[in-house]
Scaffold this motif. Structure first.
Motif, PDB file in Angstrom:
ATOM      1  N   ARG A   1      15.174 -14.397   4.798  1.00  0.00           N
ATOM      2  CA  ARG A   1      15.496 -15.012   6.093  1.00  0.00           C
ATOM      3  C   ARG A   1      16.545 -16.116   5.998  1.00  0.00           C
ATOM      4  NH1 ARG A   1      10.043 -13.683   6.527  1.00  0.00           N
ATOM      5  NH2 ARG A   1       9.289 -15.676   5.735  1.00  0.00           N
ATOM      6  N   LEU A   2      16.891 -16.554   4.789  1.00  0.00           N
ATOM      7  CA  LEU A   2      17.917 -17.593   4.643  1.00  0.00           C
ATOM      8  C   LEU A   2      19.301 -17.033   4.950  1.00  0.00           C
ATOM      9  CD1 LEU A   2      16.955 -19.308   1.246  1.00  0.00           C
ATOM     10  CD2 LEU A   2      16.699 -20.277   3.541  1.00  0.00           C
ATOM     11  N   PRO A   3      20.201 -17.860   5.482  1.00  0.00           N
ATOM     12  CA  PRO A   3      21.591 -17.411   5.619  1.00  0.00           C
ATOM     13  C   PRO A   3      22.154 -17.072   4.237  1.00  0.00           C
ATOM     14  CG  PRO A   3      21.231 -19.471   6.819  1.00  0.00           C
ATOM     15  CD  PRO A   3      19.991 -19.216   6.011  1.00  0.00           C
ATOM     16  N   ALA A   4      23.036 -16.090   4.176  1.00  0.00           N
ATOM     17  CA  ALA A   4      23.556 -15.600   2.892  1.00  0.00           C
ATOM     18  C   ALA A   4      24.170 -16.714   2.047  1.00  0.00           C
ATOM     19  CB  ALA A   4      24.582 -14.497   3.134  1.00  0.00           C
ATOM     20  N   GLY A   5      24.926 -17.611   2.643  1.00  0.00           N
ATOM     21  CA  GLY A   5      25.557 -18.692   1.888  1.00  0.00           C
ATOM     22  C   GLY A   5      24.546 -19.632   1.269  1.00  0.00           C
ATOM     23  N   HIS A   6      23.462 -19.898   1.987  1.00  0.00           N
ATOM     24  CA  HIS A   6      22.398 -20.759   1.460  1.00  0.00           C
ATOM     25  C   HIS A   6      21.669 -20.054   0.324  1.00  0.00           C
ATOM     26  CE1 HIS A   6      22.082 -23.202   5.468  1.00  0.00           C
ATOM     27  NE2 HIS A   6      23.292 -23.223   4.926  1.00  0.00           N
ATOM     28  N   ARG A   7      21.384 -18.753   0.526  1.00  0.00           N
ATOM     29  CA  ARG A   7      20.692 -17.973  -0.503  1.00  0.00           C
ATOM     30  C   ARG A   7      21.561 -17.887  -1.759  1.00  0.00           C
ATOM     31  NH1 ARG A   7      19.280 -13.881   2.552  1.00  0.00           N
ATOM     32  NH2 ARG A   7      21.138 -12.643   2.146  1.00  0.00           N
ATOM     33  N   ASP A   8      22.868 -17.627  -1.598  1.00  0.00           N
ATOM     34  CA  ASP A   8      23.761 -17.543  -2.762  1.00  0.00           C
ATOM     35  C   ASP A   8      23.744 -18.837  -3.563  1.00  0.00           C
ATOM     36  OD1 ASP A   8      24.567 -14.966  -2.151  1.00  0.00           O
ATOM     37  OD2 ASP A   8      26.430 -15.597  -1.172  1.00  0.00           O
ATOM     38  N   ALA A   9      23.922 -19.964  -2.888  1.00  0.00           N
ATOM     39  CA  ALA A   9      23.967 -21.260  -3.584  1.00  0.00           C
ATOM     40  C   ALA A   9      22.641 -21.530  -4.307  1.00  0.00           C
ATOM     41  CB  ALA A   9      24.273 -22.382  -2.597  1.00  0.00           C
ATOM     42  N   LEU A  10      21.538 -21.340  -3.597  1.00  0.00           N
ATOM     43  CA  LEU A  10      20.224 -21.613  -4.176  1.00  0.00           C
ATOM     44  C   LEU A  10      19.946 -20.724  -5.388  1.00  0.00           C
ATOM     45  CD1 LEU A  10      17.481 -23.114  -3.970  1.00  0.00           C
ATOM     46  CD2 LEU A  10      16.703 -21.222  -2.519  1.00  0.00           C
ATOM     47  N   LEU A  11      20.235 -19.444  -5.270  1.00  0.00           N
ATOM     48  CA  LEU A  11      19.889 -18.523  -6.354  1.00  0.00           C
ATOM     49  C   LEU A  11      20.855 -18.603  -7.529  1.00  0.00           C
ATOM     50  CD1 LEU A  11      18.542 -15.475  -4.322  1.00  0.00           C
ATOM     51  CD2 LEU A  11      17.289 -17.397  -5.343  1.00  0.00           C
TER      52      LEU A  11
ATOM     53  N   THR B   1      29.190 -29.089  -0.523  1.00  0.00           N
ATOM     54  CA  THR B   1      28.763 -27.926   0.269  1.00  0.00           C
ATOM     55  C   THR B   1      27.595 -27.227  -0.416  1.00  0.00           C
ATOM     56  OG1 THR B   1      31.014 -27.654   1.110  1.00  0.00           O
ATOM     57  CG2 THR B   1      29.552 -25.752   1.298  1.00  0.00           C
ATOM     58  N   VAL B   2      27.698 -27.073  -1.724  1.00  0.00           N
ATOM     59  CA  VAL B   2      26.603 -26.450  -2.477  1.00  0.00           C
ATOM     60  C   VAL B   2      25.331 -27.290  -2.340  1.00  0.00           C
ATOM     61  CG1 VAL B   2      25.759 -25.911  -4.815  1.00  0.00           C
ATOM     62  CG2 VAL B   2      28.033 -25.174  -4.099  1.00  0.00           C
ATOM     63  N   ARG B   3      25.462 -28.609  -2.529  1.00  0.00           N
ATOM     64  CA  ARG B   3      24.293 -29.492  -2.405  1.00  0.00           C
ATOM     65  C   ARG B   3      23.670 -29.375  -1.017  1.00  0.00           C
ATOM     66  NH1 ARG B   3      23.543 -32.834  -6.543  1.00  0.00           N
ATOM     67  NH2 ARG B   3      25.274 -33.278  -7.944  1.00  0.00           N
ATOM     68  N   SER B   4      24.505 -29.356   0.004  1.00  0.00           N
ATOM     69  CA  SER B   4      24.022 -29.262   1.382  1.00  0.00           C
ATOM     70  C   SER B   4      23.306 -27.932   1.624  1.00  0.00           C
ATOM     71  CB  SER B   4      25.205 -29.414   2.343  1.00  0.00           C
ATOM     72  OG  SER B   4      24.814 -29.164   3.651  1.00  0.00           O
ATOM     73  N   ARG B   5      23.922 -26.840   1.175  1.00  0.00           N
ATOM     74  CA  ARG B   5      23.304 -25.520   1.365  1.00  0.00           C
ATOM     75  C   ARG B   5      21.974 -25.417   0.629  1.00  0.00           C
ATOM     76  NH1 ARG B   5      28.553 -21.469   0.593  1.00  0.00           N
ATOM     77  NH2 ARG B   5      29.578 -22.059   2.540  1.00  0.00           N
TER      78      ARG B   5
ATOM     79  N   TYR C   1      25.270 -27.439 -10.193  1.00  0.00           N
ATOM     80  CA  TYR C   1      25.876 -27.505  -8.861  1.00  0.00           C
ATOM     81  C   TYR C   1      27.389 -27.338  -8.959  1.00  0.00           C
ATOM     82  CZ  TYR C   1      21.501 -29.255  -6.800  1.00  0.00           C
ATOM     83  OH  TYR C   1      20.215 -29.384  -6.357  1.00  0.00           O
ATOM     84  N   THR C   2      27.980 -27.968  -9.944  1.00  0.00           N
ATOM     85  CA  THR C   2      29.432 -27.878 -10.125  1.00  0.00           C
ATOM     86  C   THR C   2      29.841 -26.438 -10.417  1.00  0.00           C
ATOM     87  OG1 THR C   2      29.481 -30.139 -10.956  1.00  0.00           O
ATOM     88  CG2 THR C   2      31.386 -28.760 -11.466  1.00  0.00           C
ATOM     89  N   GLU C   3      29.101 -25.762 -11.297  1.00  0.00           N
ATOM     90  CA  GLU C   3      29.403 -24.369 -11.614  1.00  0.00           C
ATOM     91  C   GLU C   3      29.195 -23.465 -10.400  1.00  0.00           C
ATOM     92  OE1 GLU C   3      28.324 -24.138 -16.369  1.00  0.00           O
ATOM     93  OE2 GLU C   3      26.694 -24.014 -14.908  1.00  0.00           O
ATOM     94  N   ALA C   4      28.127 -23.718  -9.638  1.00  0.00           N
ATOM     95  CA  ALA C   4      27.885 -22.926  -8.424  1.00  0.00           C
ATOM     96  C   ALA C   4      29.018 -23.127  -7.424  1.00  0.00           C
ATOM     97  CB  ALA C   4      26.541 -23.305  -7.804  1.00  0.00           C
ATOM     98  N   ALA C   5      29.512 -24.358  -7.302  1.00  0.00           N
ATOM     99  CA  ALA C   5      30.636 -24.640  -6.406  1.00  0.00           C
ATOM    100  C   ALA C   5      31.877 -23.871  -6.850  1.00  0.00           C
ATOM    101  CB  ALA C   5      30.916 -26.137  -6.362  1.00  0.00           C
ATOM    102  N   GLN C   6      32.122 -23.836  -8.163  1.00  0.00           N
ATOM    103  CA  GLN C   6      33.251 -23.067  -8.687  1.00  0.00           C
ATOM    104  C   GLN C   6      33.055 -21.584  -8.413  1.00  0.00           C
ATOM    105  OE1 GLN C   6      33.518 -24.051 -12.848  1.00  0.00           O
ATOM    106  NE2 GLN C   6      34.228 -26.138 -12.458  1.00  0.00           N
TER     107      GLN C   6
END
Length: 199
Positions: free
Chosen positions: A135-145, A167-171, A154-159
């Motif tokens: 049920r999470l928005p795709a962008g939130h799910r991508d960042a979290l997973l 943005t990653v932290r917020s998501r 977080y830095t690697e996920a942002a890259q």
């Protein structure tokens, strides 16, 4: 370059060398394919994982001339390619999460659960988590997973997502808030929602 020096070389050096000697790119595959496959399997299931991993490394090989050689570690770049390719499989991922929600079976984690009472409790928890993740928005799910299952910082996920760290932290914060609100503090939610150790 000898094989031992190749193993010790950072990813940028290996990729730079592969521009002249394409076979050198096999070292990048050797280093990261197993981790990316586990990550994609968790998200899409075994059937799609092989295809996405193959597509990821084929795309990376084709894009190696554009790789930013100031980045010694290619891991975020590869996870970013995999995540973008998984975007084509969003329906598959949501279906996989829905199956997990109904059945309680996670093929990646199933072999690690040993006692039957733990299995029942863990299965119920995984089902609820899978439904909430779907049920999470795709962008939130991508960042979290990427952080929770891909073990990226977080830095690697942002890259990987080509967005700012904020943005990653917020998501991730929004995703965790939604998960905790929907599920409370279960072991599965705590695992997905805990802060990464390398941050």
């Amino acid at each position: 370059m000898s094989e031992s020096r190749e193993v010790d070389a950072d990813d940028a050096s290996v990729i730079e060398r592969s521009r002249r000697e394409p076979e050198a790119f096999a070292e990048v595959f050797r280093r990261y394919a197993p981790d990316i496959k586990r990550y994609v399997m968790r998200r899409l299931g075994a059937d799609a994982a092989e295809d996405v991993v193959a597509e990821t490394f084929l795309a990376a090989f084709r894009q190696r001339d554009r790789y930013d050689l100031t980045r010694a570690n290619a891991r975020p770049w590869l996870y970013g390619i995999a995540t973008n390719l998984m975007g084509r499989h969003v329906r598959t991922e949501v279906q996989q999460l829905r199956v997990l929600e109904r059945m309680g079976t996670d093929p990646v984690m199933a072999s690690f659960t040993e006692r039957s009472d733990e299995r029942l409790s863990a299965a119920a928890s995984r089902r609820a988590l899978a439904g909430a993740l779907a049920r999470l928005p795709a962008g939130h799910r991508d960042a979290l997973l990427l952080v929770a299952w891909g073990d990226l910082s977080y830095t690697e996920a942002a890259q990987a997502l080509n967005v700012r760290v904020g943005t990653v932290r917020s998501r991730i914060n929004r995703a965790r808030t939604k998960l905790r609100k929907q599920l409370g503090a279960t072991p599965s939610v705590n695992f997905v929602c805990e802060e990464p150790v390398h941050e």
